[in-house]
Write a protein that holds these residues in place. Structure first.
Motif, PDB file in Angstrom:
ATOM      1  N   ASP A  94       0.851  -1.187   0.000  1.00  0.00           N
ATOM      2  CA  ASP A  94       0.000   0.000   0.000  1.00  0.00           C
ATOM      3  C   ASP A  94       0.887   1.239   0.000  1.00  0.00           C
ATOM      4  O   ASP A  94       1.454   1.627   1.027  1.00  0.00           O
ATOM      5  CB  ASP A  94      -0.912  -0.018   1.229  1.00  0.00           C
ATOM      6  N   THR A  95       1.005   1.862  -1.151  1.00  0.00           N
ATOM      7  CA  THR A  95       1.902   3.006  -1.322  1.00  0.00           C
ATOM      8  C   THR A  95       1.522   4.167  -0.418  1.00  0.00           C
ATOM      9  O   THR A  95       2.393   4.780   0.210  1.00  0.00           O
ATOM     10  CB  THR A  95       1.877   3.472  -2.787  1.00  0.00           C
ATOM     11  N   THR A  96       0.240   4.463  -0.339  1.00  0.00           N
ATOM     12  CA  THR A  96      -0.171   5.615   0.461  1.00  0.00           C
ATOM     13  C   THR A  96       0.085   5.406   1.951  1.00  0.00           C
ATOM     14  O   THR A  96       0.459   6.342   2.654  1.00  0.00           O
ATOM     15  CB  THR A  96      -1.652   5.954   0.224  1.00  0.00           C
ATOM     16  N   ALA A  97      -0.062   4.188   2.425  1.00  0.00           N
ATOM     17  CA  ALA A  97       0.230   3.902   3.840  1.00  0.00           C
ATOM     18  C   ALA A  97       1.721   4.066   4.120  1.00  0.00           C
ATOM     19  O   ALA A  97       2.104   4.631   5.152  1.00  0.00           O
ATOM     20  CB  ALA A  97      -0.229   2.500   4.203  1.00  0.00           C
ATOM     21  N   GLU A  98       2.547   3.590   3.224  1.00  0.00           N
ATOM     22  CA  GLU A  98       3.998   3.717   3.400  1.00  0.00           C
ATOM     23  C   GLU A  98       4.423   5.184   3.328  1.00  0.00           C
ATOM     24  O   GLU A  98       5.244   5.634   4.131  1.00  0.00           O
ATOM     25  CB  GLU A  98       4.730   2.902   2.335  1.00  0.00           C
ATOM     26  N   LEU A  99       3.859   5.934   2.388  1.00  0.00           N
ATOM     27  CA  LEU A  99       4.180   7.358   2.288  1.00  0.00           C
ATOM     28  C   LEU A  99       3.741   8.115   3.539  1.00  0.00           C
ATOM     29  O   LEU A  99       4.449   8.999   4.025  1.00  0.00           O
ATOM     30  CB  LEU A  99       3.509   7.965   1.055  1.00  0.00           C
ATOM     31  N   THR A 100       2.589   7.774   4.073  1.00  0.00           N
ATOM     32  CA  THR A 100       2.099   8.412   5.294  1.00  0.00           C
ATOM     33  C   THR A 100       3.043   8.142   6.456  1.00  0.00           C
ATOM     34  O   THR A 100       3.364   9.047   7.234  1.00  0.00           O
ATOM     35  CB  THR A 100       0.681   7.917   5.627  1.00  0.00           C
ATOM     36  N   THR A 101       3.520   6.916   6.576  1.00  0.00           N
ATOM     37  CA  THR A 101       4.466   6.568   7.638  1.00  0.00           C
ATOM     38  C   THR A 101       5.760   7.366   7.498  1.00  0.00           C
ATOM     39  O   THR A 101       6.276   7.916   8.484  1.00  0.00           O
ATOM     40  CB  THR A 101       4.783   5.055   7.596  1.00  0.00           C
ATOM     41  N   LEU A 102       6.288   7.449   6.281  1.00  0.00           N
ATOM     42  CA  LEU A 102       7.529   8.206   6.050  1.00  0.00           C
ATOM     43  C   LEU A 102       7.327   9.696   6.332  1.00  0.00           C
ATOM     44  O   LEU A 102       8.180  10.337   6.944  1.00  0.00           O
ATOM     45  CB  LEU A 102       8.005   7.998   4.616  1.00  0.00           C
ATOM     46  N   LEU A 103       6.199  10.227   5.890  1.00  0.00           N
ATOM     47  CA  LEU A 103       5.934  11.646   6.131  1.00  0.00           C
ATOM     48  C   LEU A 103       5.759  11.949   7.612  1.00  0.00           C
ATOM     49  O   LEU A 103       6.161  13.011   8.083  1.00  0.00           O
ATOM     50  CB  LEU A 103       4.706  12.092   5.349  1.00  0.00           C
ATOM     51  N   ASP A 104       5.171  11.032   8.365  1.00  0.00           N
ATOM     52  CA  ASP A 104       5.057  11.223   9.814  1.00  0.00           C
ATOM     53  C   ASP A 104       6.428  11.399  10.447  1.00  0.00           C
ATOM     54  O   ASP A 104       6.620  12.265  11.307  1.00  0.00           O
ATOM     55  CB  ASP A 104       4.334  10.041  10.462  1.00  0.00           C
ATOM     56  N   GLN A 105       7.386  10.607  10.019  1.00  0.00           N
ATOM     57  CA  GLN A 105       8.745  10.698  10.555  1.00  0.00           C
ATOM     58  C   GLN A 105       9.386  12.034  10.194  1.00  0.00           C
ATOM     59  O   GLN A 105      10.024  12.680  11.030  1.00  0.00           O
ATOM     60  CB  GLN A 105       9.599   9.551  10.032  1.00  0.00           C
ATOM     61  N   VAL A 106       9.206  12.469   8.959  1.00  0.00           N
ATOM     62  CA  VAL A 106       9.807  13.732   8.508  1.00  0.00           C
ATOM     63  C   VAL A 106       9.136  14.921   9.204  1.00  0.00           C
ATOM     64  O   VAL A 106       9.810  15.847   9.648  1.00  0.00           O
ATOM     65  CB  VAL A 106       9.691  13.865   6.974  1.00  0.00           C
ATOM     66  N   PRO A 163      -1.336  10.820  -5.639  1.00  0.00           N
ATOM     67  CA  PRO A 163      -1.152  12.187  -5.133  1.00  0.00           C
ATOM     68  C   PRO A 163      -2.423  12.779  -4.534  1.00  0.00           C
ATOM     69  O   PRO A 163      -2.369  13.481  -3.524  1.00  0.00           O
ATOM     70  CB  PRO A 163      -0.715  12.979  -6.367  1.00  0.00           C
ATOM     71  N   LEU A 164      -3.566  12.484  -5.124  1.00  0.00           N
ATOM     72  CA  LEU A 164      -4.827  13.028  -4.615  1.00  0.00           C
ATOM     73  C   LEU A 164      -5.196  12.428  -3.262  1.00  0.00           C
ATOM     74  O   LEU A 164      -5.668  13.140  -2.367  1.00  0.00           O
ATOM     75  CB  LEU A 164      -5.943  12.788  -5.624  1.00  0.00           C
ATOM     76  N   VAL A 165      -4.965  11.142  -3.103  1.00  0.00           N
ATOM     77  CA  VAL A 165      -5.235  10.485  -1.817  1.00  0.00           C
ATOM     78  C   VAL A 165      -4.323  11.067  -0.741  1.00  0.00           C
ATOM     79  O   VAL A 165      -4.767  11.381   0.370  1.00  0.00           O
ATOM     80  CB  VAL A 165      -5.046   8.957  -1.931  1.00  0.00           C
ATOM     81  N   MET A 166      -3.059  11.236  -1.072  1.00  0.00           N
ATOM     82  CA  MET A 166      -2.109  11.800  -0.100  1.00  0.00           C
ATOM     83  C   MET A 166      -2.482  13.234   0.256  1.00  0.00           C
ATOM     84  O   MET A 166      -2.394  13.634   1.411  1.00  0.00           O
ATOM     85  CB  MET A 166      -0.681  11.744  -0.650  1.00  0.00           C
ATOM     86  N   GLN A 167      -2.914  14.011  -0.727  1.00  0.00           N
ATOM     87  CA  GLN A 167      -3.291  15.390  -0.458  1.00  0.00           C
ATOM     88  C   GLN A 167      -4.472  15.450   0.518  1.00  0.00           C
ATOM     89  O   GLN A 167      -4.468  16.242   1.456  1.00  0.00           O
ATOM     90  CB  GLN A 167      -3.641  16.109  -1.759  1.00  0.00           C
TER      91      GLN A 167
END
Length: 68
Positions: A4-16, A47-51
């Motif tokens: 799940d790309t969006t879940a992984e991106l969310t986890t990485l963004l939380d750290q940043v 990108p839309l889901v992440m936004q």
């Protein structure tokens, strides 16, 4: 690699975002001359889901078009 790309991106963004509180996130939206359905399915919505996820948390995100 995550399924799940969006879940992984969310986890990485939380750290940043813990380290850089007032960040602005940038993403690109792929723009194709012809848009086959498989390509749209694979690349269209991330990108839309992440936004939406980031906006609900008060984190600004800018989506820039990228012509292919």
């Amino acid at each position: 690699m995550a399924a799940d790309t969006t879940a992984e991106l969310t986890t990485l963004l939380d750290q940043v975002l813990k380290q850089f509180h007032n960040s602005v996130v940038f993403a690109s939206q792929l723009v194709f001359r012809t848009r086959p359905s498989l390509t749209r399915l694979l690349h269209g919505q991330t990108p839309l889901v992440m936004q939406r996820r980031l906006q609900s948390r008060g984190v600004p995100m800018v989506i820039l078009p990228m012509k292919i």
